[in-house]
Design a protein around this motif. Structure first.
Motif, PDB file in Angstrom:
ATOM      1  N   ARG A   7       0.832  -1.201   0.000  1.00 35.29           N
ATOM      2  CA  ARG A   7       0.000   0.000   0.000  1.00 35.29           C
ATOM      3  C   ARG A   7       0.864   1.247   0.000  1.00 35.29           C
ATOM      4  NH1 ARG A   7      -5.266  -0.714   1.431  1.00 35.29           N
ATOM      5  NH2 ARG A   7      -5.361   1.377   2.307  1.00 35.29           N
ATOM      6  N   LEU A   8       2.030   1.156   0.598  1.00 30.54           N
ATOM      7  CA  LEU A   8       2.927   2.302   0.644  1.00 30.54           C
ATOM      8  C   LEU A   8       4.206   1.947  -0.103  1.00 30.54           C
ATOM      9  CD1 LEU A   8       3.188   4.381   3.906  1.00 30.54           C
ATOM     10  CD2 LEU A   8       4.229   4.885   1.693  1.00 30.54           C
ATOM     11  N   PRO A   9       4.175   2.001  -1.411  1.00 31.76           N
ATOM     12  CA  PRO A   9       5.328   1.553  -2.188  1.00 31.76           C
ATOM     13  C   PRO A   9       6.511   2.511  -2.070  1.00 31.76           C
ATOM     14  CG  PRO A   9       3.668   2.510  -3.639  1.00 31.76           C
ATOM     15  CD  PRO A   9       3.072   2.484  -2.261  1.00 31.76           C
ATOM     16  N   ALA A  10       7.702   1.982  -2.263  1.00 37.45           N
ATOM     17  CA  ALA A  10       8.903   2.810  -2.303  1.00 37.45           C
ATOM     18  C   ALA A  10       8.875   3.698  -3.537  1.00 37.45           C
ATOM     19  CB  ALA A  10      10.145   1.920  -2.324  1.00 37.45           C
ATOM     20  N   GLU A  11       9.641   4.780  -3.500  1.00 36.77           N
ATOM     21  CA  GLU A  11       9.688   5.694  -4.642  1.00 36.77           C
ATOM     22  C   GLU A  11      10.108   4.958  -5.912  1.00 36.77           C
ATOM     23  OE1 GLU A  11      12.106   9.102  -3.954  1.00 36.77           O
ATOM     24  OE2 GLU A  11      10.503  10.187  -2.927  1.00 36.77           O
ATOM     25  N   ARG A  70      -3.914   5.909  -3.205  1.00 38.23           N
ATOM     26  CA  ARG A  70      -2.695   6.334  -3.903  1.00 38.23           C
ATOM     27  C   ARG A  70      -2.770   5.972  -5.387  1.00 38.23           C
ATOM     28  NH1 ARG A  70       0.840   7.780   0.237  1.00 38.23           N
ATOM     29  NH2 ARG A  70       0.290   6.778   2.183  1.00 38.23           N
ATOM     30  N   VAL A  76       7.155   3.280  -7.353  1.00 40.63           N
ATOM     31  CA  VAL A  76       6.250   4.263  -7.960  1.00 40.63           C
ATOM     32  C   VAL A  76       6.764   4.647  -9.346  1.00 40.63           C
ATOM     33  CG1 VAL A  76       5.361   6.622  -7.772  1.00 40.63           C
ATOM     34  CG2 VAL A  76       5.456   5.173  -5.740  1.00 40.63           C
ATOM     35  N   ALA A  77       8.071   4.913  -9.419  1.00 42.00           N
ATOM     36  CA  ALA A  77       8.659   5.305 -10.704  1.00 42.00           C
ATOM     37  C   ALA A  77       8.482   4.187 -11.736  1.00 42.00           C
ATOM     38  CB  ALA A  77      10.135   5.648 -10.518  1.00 42.00           C
ATOM     39  N   ASN A  86       4.716   3.884 -12.805  1.00 44.11           N
ATOM     40  CA  ASN A  86       4.404   5.049 -13.641  1.00 44.11           C
ATOM     41  C   ASN A  86       4.945   4.866 -15.054  1.00 44.11           C
ATOM     42  OD1 ASN A  86       3.121   6.326 -11.561  1.00 44.11           O
ATOM     43  ND2 ASN A  86       4.769   7.775 -11.110  1.00 44.11           N
ATOM     44  N   SER A  91      -2.803   0.460  -2.505  1.00 46.10           N
ATOM     45  CA  SER A  91      -3.597   1.488  -1.843  1.00 46.10           C
ATOM     46  C   SER A  91      -4.492   2.090  -2.903  1.00 46.10           C
ATOM     47  CB  SER A  91      -2.692   2.572  -1.249  1.00 46.10           C
ATOM     48  OG  SER A  91      -3.429   3.780  -1.104  1.00 46.10           O
TER      49      SER A  91
END
Lengths: 380, 380
Positions: B53-57, B90, B60-61, B64, B87
């Protein structure tokens, strides 16, 4: 072109533990209303949309909803950058799609050099960056400090200048000569991380973010909008709002539109007695956030709890002149105090705190108890 | 219509501490290549894009960049939902803009009932949800369990059915009758959180996510794609890949396209001696991830370090038959052992571990040392 310039939303921020969601939501609605009333051609958000690199889900939902409303519901073009409080990587999510509806959100230094081209204006969106990013981008290790790096960045931007257009810059940093308040990060302290203001001279307007007061920099063509909400007591005296920037005039015409908080942040200096009995004072909105400084010098039992009955949102509580007892004790050395009899110490202490002597009955109890204590017995 | 069905990317996942970024990036490129080669009309991603739910940057990159590539670079329509590992809040970032280029990413139950309308097909995108979400949405407290809630959800979807079109559903849950592996969450264990498969019968195809093996459910018109990468040893025997779904045929035609890992995840059962000397064995790629089970029963000093010289990526190490020493000791009671002389105990122990008796010199040292120890003196 008429643009609205805001910055430093810091969604997710708390004020000494108090939730600011309602304040921030309300300030946003005022900004939206101003943009509509002024019929602006676009909205600049100069960094720090979030308060933290890893925002809570509630903050993510709030920022998502705000950007959606400005851009998709109200159809405002948005020109935004990431600030030092944002995670550039997380904020970049969705940005390639945002451009389709004129929502430009730049999060990497590499995006700073290709301006958004409007009919008569070029808008350069320069996200917060560190010297290391400039070293990488320009492959130049000599860019050790932000002033060097920023000079190089501006040089590069100028290569793209169309002389027939106005040139606007949105950026997020500490411009030299500006005064800091204590709610910005340590990054702004000291000269190293500052950008000399003369580097901004080639732009018709520089929409700055980072410092929270609109008066932090006085340059005709470069301004901080300040934050829409007061985020610390040091911002208590600041007027919050947004700039309306009219680029059709030369120099650009700046008009400040103020935002009115639901509950203001204020400093209050007065005696405990006055404050406790101020409930009918029309000059005081007791629901504001207060930094209270008491003029009293005597100890006041349960002072915070009693004040909170009248001022529910006390942010800090301090004394203007300290405590009178401290002054009185300055005359006695530790040695003098140690020579006093226990009963004398107790009587002096009681009198200082309670502002009246022990009653005969109290004195009798104290003597009995002291005697039992010194004999190692139990009080009856 | 030809669609590619994938799910359970779990970007950010690690395999017992080993980074899987390269594996996941490579699997993505294979999926992209399959989509291009098959000239699919769209790509379904049935939930769990992220592992957390709270992925590392970095995660995310990566996500994306993947979505951007499929949708903006390759111009594939994308039909995606959030899974229980995502999440929803998010993942919702940017989604209102994504639709403009036919990237549909549904993260709220309320979005499940308005299908994406294609010329001959309706695609319902139902994100992972819990019974509580259905209670809220339908204002119906009786929806206590997922089967009840899902029945209500399907009823609601059917109201939007266009009888002239095919009906596809993407969803993320544990369908009853499917076999679980141990890399899914506990949510899938037990019958409560399962959805009976008969609820899926009204759709021409149900693209499922949640279970990581493509064979977890055998229904003609409902399938798990499985994860593109093996995420646990329990998935070692699974064939990974994606489904190509041809909806022009009735029933829909399903073709499985396999993905080839850079390094596979394998189980290996053999003796230590064989394994250590297997470097020239062409049947073994020593750079794979291995769950090794030793057939040896004797203790092997430094076993993990020595095996890692040959198999650098050992995920787990276990014994098929335990240790022979344990078997031998079963014949002796604690009382029997305590009656033995210290020197006898030492000799027995050494022999069991080293598989040879003490030499006369070792025995002499041991006797001297034991004597000194029992006398409380220091060894010379």
């Amino acid at each position: 072109m008429k643009l609205l310039h805001t910055a430093d939303w810091h969604i997710g921020r708390r004020l000494h533990g108090f939730d600011l969601t309602d304040e921030q939501g309300n300030a946003f609605e005022q900004i939206e209303a101003i943009a509509k009333k002024e019929q602006v051609d676009g909205i600049i958000i100069a960094g720090d949309l979030y308060d933290r690199r890893l925002p809570a889900e509630s903050s993510v939902a709030m920022v998502n909803q705000m950007l959606q409303r400005l851009n998709l519901t109200d159809h405002f073009p948005v020109y935004a950058i990431s600030g030092n409080h944002d995670s550039a990587t997380r904020l970049a999510t969705g940005t390639p799609w945002f451009k389709q509806t004129d929502l430009f959100l730049h999060t990497a230094l590499s995006q700073a050099f290709k301006p958004v081209e409007l009919a008569d204006t070029q808008i350069f969106l320069c996200p917060y960056f560190e010297p290391f990013d400039a070293q990488q981008y320009f492959d130049d290790d000599s860019l050790q400090h932000l002033d060097q790096a920023f000079a190089r960045v501006v040089d590069e931007m100028k290569k793209a200048f169309d002389p027939s257009k106005k040139h606007l810059l949105a950026a997020h940093f500490f411009a030299a000569g500006s005064s800091t308040t204590d709610s910005e990060t340590n990054l702004t302290v000291g000269g190293l991380a500052a950008v000399p203001t003369d580097l901004l001279a080639d732009f018709d307007y520089v929409a700055l973010g980072h410092l929270h007061g609109k008066n932090a920099l006085h340059m005709r063509q470069a301004r901080y909008s300040g934050s829409p909400v007061k985020f610390s007591l040091s911002e208590a005296a600041q007027e919050k709002g947004v700039w309306i920037v009219d680029t059709d005039q030369t120099p650009v015409k700046l008009t400040f539109k103020t935002l009115t908080p639901i509950h203001d942040v204020k400093l209050l200096t007065d005696s405990f007695d006055h404050l406790i009995h101020s409930t009918d004072d029309p000059a005081i909105d007791h629901d504001d956030y207060f930094g209270i400084t008491l003029t009293d010098t005597q100890p006041i039992p349960n002072v915070m709890a009693r004040l909170r009955e009248v001022f529910p949102k006390i942010v800090t509580l301090s004394r203007q002149d300290g405590f009178s007892t401290q002054v009185r004790y300055q005359g006695e050395s530790g040695q003098q105090i140690r020579q006093k009899a226990p009963m004398t110490l107790l009587k002096d202490f009681y009198e200082q705190v309670a502002k009246e002597p022990l009653t005969p009955q109290q004195e009798k109890w104290a003597k009995t108890t002291l005697k039992q204590a010194s004999e190692g017995g139990q009080p009856s």
